[in-house]
Design an enzyme around this catalytic site. Structure first.
Site, PDB file in Angstrom:
ATOM      1  N   ASP A  23       0.824  -1.206   0.000  1.00 33.01           N
ATOM      2  CA  ASP A  23       0.000   0.000   0.000  1.00 33.01           C
ATOM      3  C   ASP A  23       0.860   1.259   0.000  1.00 33.01           C
ATOM      4  O   ASP A  23       1.920   1.303   0.619  1.00 33.01           O
ATOM      5  CB  ASP A  23      -0.901  -0.011   1.235  1.00 33.01           C
ATOM      6  CG  ASP A  23      -1.979   1.054   1.174  1.00 33.01           C
ATOM      7  OD1 ASP A  23      -2.340   1.476   0.058  1.00 33.01           O
ATOM      8  OD2 ASP A  23      -2.460   1.465   2.241  1.00 33.01           O
ATOM      9  N   ASN A  71     -10.053  -2.678  -6.920  1.00 35.28           N
ATOM     10  CA  ASN A  71      -9.222  -1.776  -7.717  1.00 35.28           C
ATOM     11  C   ASN A  71      -9.824  -1.448  -9.075  1.00 35.28           C
ATOM     12  O   ASN A  71      -9.400  -0.485  -9.730  1.00 35.28           O
ATOM     13  CB  ASN A  71      -7.821  -2.355  -7.916  1.00 35.28           C
ATOM     14  CG  ASN A  71      -6.959  -2.289  -6.672  1.00 35.28           C
ATOM     15  OD1 ASN A  71      -6.008  -3.046  -6.516  1.00 35.28           O
ATOM     16  ND2 ASN A  71      -7.277  -1.384  -5.745  1.00 35.28           N
TER      17      ASN A  71
END
EC number: 2.5.1.-
Length: 243
Positions: A23, A71
Protein backbone atom coordinates in the site's frame (compact mmCIF):
# COMPACT_ATOMS: atom_id res chain seq x y z
CA UNK A 1 20.45 -7.82 0.30
CA UNK A 2 24.14 -8.72 0.50
CA UNK A 3 24.92 -6.00 3.05
CA UNK A 4 21.97 -6.91 5.27
CA UNK A 5 22.11 -9.67 7.83
CA UNK A 6 18.71 -11.11 8.80
CA UNK A 7 17.97 -11.40 12.51
CA UNK A 8 18.81 -14.73 14.09
CA UNK A 9 15.33 -15.99 14.91
CA UNK A 10 14.76 -19.68 15.72
CA UNK A 11 12.72 -21.40 13.04
CA UNK A 12 9.85 -22.15 15.43
CA UNK A 13 9.34 -18.41 15.98
CA UNK A 14 9.34 -17.46 12.29
CA UNK A 15 6.06 -16.83 10.49
CA UNK A 16 5.29 -19.57 8.02
CA UNK A 17 3.09 -17.28 5.93
CA UNK A 18 3.37 -13.50 5.54
CA UNK A 19 0.51 -11.58 3.90
CA UNK A 20 1.75 -8.29 2.46
CA UNK A 21 -0.49 -5.37 1.50
CA UNK A 22 1.65 -3.30 -0.87
CA UNK A 23 0.00 0.00 0.00
CA UNK A 24 1.01 3.59 -0.65
CA UNK A 25 2.49 3.43 -4.15
CA UNK A 26 0.21 6.11 -5.55
CA UNK A 27 0.54 8.42 -2.56
CA UNK A 28 4.32 8.06 -2.63
CA UNK A 29 4.42 9.22 -6.25
CA UNK A 30 1.94 12.05 -5.68
CA UNK A 31 3.97 13.38 -2.75
CA UNK A 32 7.00 13.50 -5.03
CA UNK A 33 5.14 15.25 -7.85
CA UNK A 34 5.16 12.15 -10.06
CA UNK A 35 2.41 10.23 -11.80
CA UNK A 36 0.83 7.56 -9.60
CA UNK A 37 2.10 4.95 -12.02
CA UNK A 38 5.69 5.74 -11.03
CA UNK A 39 4.94 4.59 -7.50
CA UNK A 40 3.85 1.21 -8.82
CA UNK A 41 7.07 0.92 -10.83
CA UNK A 42 9.09 1.53 -7.69
CA UNK A 43 6.96 -1.06 -5.88
CA UNK A 44 8.17 -3.78 -8.25
CA UNK A 45 11.76 -3.46 -7.03
CA UNK A 46 10.61 -3.34 -3.42
CA UNK A 47 8.61 -6.56 -3.80
CA UNK A 48 11.69 -8.32 -5.16
CA UNK A 49 13.66 -7.10 -2.14
CA UNK A 50 10.94 -8.50 0.13
CA UNK A 51 11.16 -11.86 -1.62
CA UNK A 52 14.93 -11.88 -1.08
CA UNK A 53 14.44 -10.97 2.58
CA UNK A 54 11.96 -13.83 3.04
CA UNK A 55 14.41 -16.23 1.44
CA UNK A 56 17.18 -15.00 3.73
CA UNK A 57 14.98 -15.46 6.79
CA UNK A 58 13.62 -18.82 5.74
CA UNK A 59 9.98 -17.71 5.47
CA UNK A 60 8.36 -20.26 3.16
CA UNK A 61 5.21 -18.43 2.03
CA UNK A 62 4.56 -14.82 0.98
CA UNK A 63 1.27 -13.51 -0.39
CA UNK A 64 1.41 -10.16 -2.18
CA UNK A 65 -1.75 -8.11 -2.76
CA UNK A 66 -1.10 -6.95 -6.31
CA UNK A 67 -4.60 -6.04 -7.58
CA UNK A 68 -7.85 -6.29 -5.64
CA UNK A 69 -11.39 -6.79 -6.90
CA UNK A 70 -12.04 -3.26 -5.62
CA UNK A 71 -9.22 -1.78 -7.72
CA UNK A 72 -11.50 -1.90 -10.77
CA UNK A 73 -13.12 1.24 -9.31
CA UNK A 74 -10.00 3.28 -9.99
CA UNK A 75 -9.65 5.45 -13.08
CA UNK A 76 -9.65 3.70 -16.45
CA UNK A 77 -6.13 4.98 -17.04
CA UNK A 78 -4.78 3.53 -13.80
CA UNK A 79 -6.58 0.19 -14.22
CA UNK A 80 -5.18 -0.12 -17.73
CA UNK A 81 -1.72 0.64 -16.43
CA UNK A 82 -2.00 -1.87 -13.57
CA UNK A 83 -3.16 -4.64 -15.89
CA UNK A 84 -0.24 -4.09 -18.25
CA UNK A 85 2.14 -3.56 -15.36
CA UNK A 86 1.26 -6.82 -13.61
CA UNK A 87 1.60 -8.65 -16.91
CA UNK A 88 5.01 -7.13 -17.59
CA UNK A 89 6.29 -7.69 -14.05
CA UNK A 90 5.55 -11.39 -14.36
CA UNK A 91 7.20 -11.52 -17.76
CA UNK A 92 10.30 -9.68 -16.52
CA UNK A 93 10.72 -11.44 -13.20
CA UNK A 94 9.62 -15.05 -13.63
CA UNK A 95 13.02 -16.33 -14.78
CA UNK A 96 14.79 -14.63 -11.88
CA UNK A 97 12.27 -15.99 -9.40
CA UNK A 98 12.69 -19.43 -10.92
CA UNK A 99 16.48 -19.25 -10.50
CA UNK A 100 15.97 -18.45 -6.81
CA UNK A 101 13.78 -21.51 -6.36
CA UNK A 102 10.59 -19.51 -5.85
CA UNK A 103 7.29 -21.14 -6.77
CA UNK A 104 4.76 -18.62 -8.11
CA UNK A 105 1.06 -19.16 -7.52
CA UNK A 106 -1.85 -17.05 -8.75
CA UNK A 107 -4.73 -16.39 -6.38
CA UNK A 108 -7.77 -14.51 -7.70
CA UNK A 109 -10.71 -14.45 -10.08
CA UNK A 110 -10.48 -14.90 -13.84
CA UNK A 111 -13.46 -12.73 -14.93
CA UNK A 112 -12.51 -9.23 -16.16
CA UNK A 113 -8.79 -9.98 -15.96
CA UNK A 114 -6.90 -9.36 -19.19
CA UNK A 115 -6.16 -12.57 -21.06
CA UNK A 116 -2.55 -11.47 -21.46
CA UNK A 117 -2.26 -11.20 -17.66
CA UNK A 118 -3.76 -14.67 -17.23
CA UNK A 119 -1.28 -16.08 -19.74
CA UNK A 120 1.68 -14.62 -17.84
CA UNK A 121 0.36 -15.81 -14.49
CA UNK A 122 -0.14 -19.32 -15.83
CA UNK A 123 3.28 -19.29 -17.52
CA UNK A 124 4.95 -18.29 -14.26
CA UNK A 125 3.07 -21.02 -12.40
CA UNK A 126 4.09 -23.65 -14.92
CA UNK A 127 7.75 -22.61 -15.02
CA UNK A 128 8.14 -22.57 -11.24
CA UNK A 129 5.77 -25.36 -10.18
CA UNK A 130 8.52 -27.68 -8.88
CA UNK A 131 10.42 -25.04 -6.88
CA UNK A 132 10.59 -25.53 -3.13
CA UNK A 133 12.63 -22.67 -1.60
CA UNK A 134 9.60 -20.45 -1.16
CA UNK A 135 6.10 -19.81 -2.51
CA UNK A 136 5.06 -16.37 -3.76
CA UNK A 137 1.29 -16.06 -4.10
CA UNK A 138 0.47 -13.23 -6.48
CA UNK A 139 -3.02 -12.08 -5.53
CA UNK A 140 -4.34 -10.50 -8.73
CA UNK A 141 -8.04 -9.67 -9.11
CA UNK A 142 -8.44 -10.98 -5.59
CA UNK A 143 -10.89 -10.13 -2.81
CA UNK A 144 -11.41 -12.00 0.44
CA UNK A 145 -15.20 -11.75 0.34
CA UNK A 146 -15.25 -12.76 -3.33
CA UNK A 147 -13.14 -15.82 -2.51
CA UNK A 148 -15.52 -16.89 0.27
CA UNK A 149 -18.59 -16.28 -1.92
CA UNK A 150 -17.08 -18.34 -4.74
CA UNK A 151 -16.38 -21.14 -2.27
CA UNK A 152 -19.94 -20.99 -0.91
CA UNK A 153 -21.37 -21.17 -4.44
CA UNK A 154 -19.30 -24.25 -5.24
CA UNK A 155 -20.36 -25.92 -1.99
CA UNK A 156 -24.02 -25.15 -2.79
CA UNK A 157 -23.60 -26.50 -6.32
CA UNK A 158 -22.10 -29.76 -5.08
CA UNK A 159 -24.73 -30.10 -2.36
CA UNK A 160 -27.55 -29.55 -4.86
CA UNK A 161 -26.01 -32.22 -7.10
CA UNK A 162 -25.91 -34.66 -4.22
CA UNK A 163 -22.11 -34.72 -4.18
CA UNK A 164 -21.76 -33.16 -0.74
CA UNK A 165 -23.60 -33.34 2.58
CA UNK A 166 -23.89 -30.24 4.81
CA UNK A 167 -22.27 -32.04 7.75
CA UNK A 168 -19.15 -32.58 5.63
CA UNK A 169 -18.39 -28.85 5.70
CA UNK A 170 -16.31 -27.66 8.63
CA UNK A 171 -13.26 -25.48 9.29
CA UNK A 172 -10.95 -28.20 8.00
CA UNK A 173 -12.81 -28.93 4.77
CA UNK A 174 -13.98 -25.41 3.83
CA UNK A 175 -10.49 -24.29 2.67
CA UNK A 176 -10.63 -27.02 0.01
CA UNK A 177 -13.02 -24.72 -1.85
CA UNK A 178 -10.89 -21.57 -1.62
CA UNK A 179 -8.72 -20.28 -4.47
CA UNK A 180 -5.56 -21.91 -3.13
CA UNK A 181 -6.50 -24.86 -0.89
CA UNK A 182 -2.90 -25.59 0.08
CA UNK A 183 -2.25 -22.04 1.33
CA UNK A 184 -1.30 -22.10 5.02
CA UNK A 185 -3.04 -19.76 7.43
CA UNK A 186 -1.49 -16.30 7.62
CA UNK A 187 0.81 -15.85 10.61
CA UNK A 188 1.97 -12.28 9.99
CA UNK A 189 -0.28 -9.74 8.27
CA UNK A 190 1.96 -6.85 7.25
CA UNK A 191 0.79 -3.50 5.96
CA UNK A 192 3.02 -0.49 5.31
CA UNK A 193 1.59 3.00 4.60
CA UNK A 194 0.13 3.83 8.01
CA UNK A 195 -3.32 2.47 7.18
CA UNK A 196 -4.71 0.05 9.75
CA UNK A 197 -7.19 -2.20 8.00
CA UNK A 198 -7.21 -5.52 6.17
CA UNK A 199 -8.75 -4.19 2.93
CA UNK A 200 -10.52 -7.48 2.19
CA UNK A 201 -7.26 -9.46 1.95
CA UNK A 202 -7.13 -13.16 2.87
CA UNK A 203 -9.99 -12.85 5.34
CA UNK A 204 -10.44 -16.56 6.02
CA UNK A 205 -6.72 -17.28 6.18
CA UNK A 206 -5.99 -14.36 8.53
CA UNK A 207 -8.36 -15.37 11.34
CA UNK A 208 -5.49 -15.64 13.85
CA UNK A 209 -2.86 -13.56 12.08
CA UNK A 210 -0.67 -11.15 14.00
CA UNK A 211 -1.16 -7.68 12.53
CA UNK A 212 1.83 -5.38 12.07
CA UNK A 213 1.24 -1.92 10.63
CA UNK A 214 4.11 0.35 9.62
CA UNK A 215 3.98 4.04 8.72
CA UNK A 216 6.33 3.87 5.75
CA UNK A 217 4.80 3.92 2.25
CA UNK A 218 5.53 0.75 0.29
CA UNK A 219 8.02 2.27 -2.20
CA UNK A 220 10.17 3.26 0.80
CA UNK A 221 9.84 -0.17 2.42
CA UNK A 222 13.15 -2.00 2.93
CA UNK A 223 14.26 -5.52 3.90
CA UNK A 224 15.11 -4.11 7.33
CA UNK A 225 11.46 -3.10 7.74
CA UNK A 226 10.49 -6.69 7.04
CA UNK A 227 13.06 -7.94 9.54
CA UNK A 228 11.67 -5.53 12.15
CA UNK A 229 8.14 -6.81 11.54
CA UNK A 230 9.23 -10.43 11.85
CA UNK A 231 11.10 -9.66 15.08
CA UNK A 232 7.96 -8.03 16.47
CA UNK A 233 5.96 -11.09 15.43
CA UNK A 234 8.46 -13.40 17.15
CA UNK A 235 8.04 -11.48 20.43
CA UNK A 236 4.27 -11.89 20.53
CA UNK A 237 2.44 -14.55 22.52
CA UNK A 238 0.02 -16.26 20.14
CA UNK A 239 -2.83 -17.84 22.11
CA UNK A 240 -5.33 -18.71 19.35
CA UNK A 241 -8.29 -17.98 21.61
CA UNK A 242 -6.95 -19.71 24.71
CA UNK A 243 -6.26 -18.02 28.04
Amino acid sequence: MSELVPPNIPAEFLPRHIALVMDGNGRWATEKGMKRTEGHRRGEAVLLDVVDACLALGVPYLSAYAFSTENWRRSTEEVRFLMGFNRDVLRRQRDGLHEKGVRVRWVGRRPRLWRSVIRELEAAEELTKDNTNMTLAMCVNYGGRAEIIDAAREIARQAAAGQLRPEQINEKTFPDFLDEPDMPDVDLFLRPSGEKRTSNFLLWQSAYAEMVYQDKLFPDFTPQDLFDAVEEYARRDRRFGTA
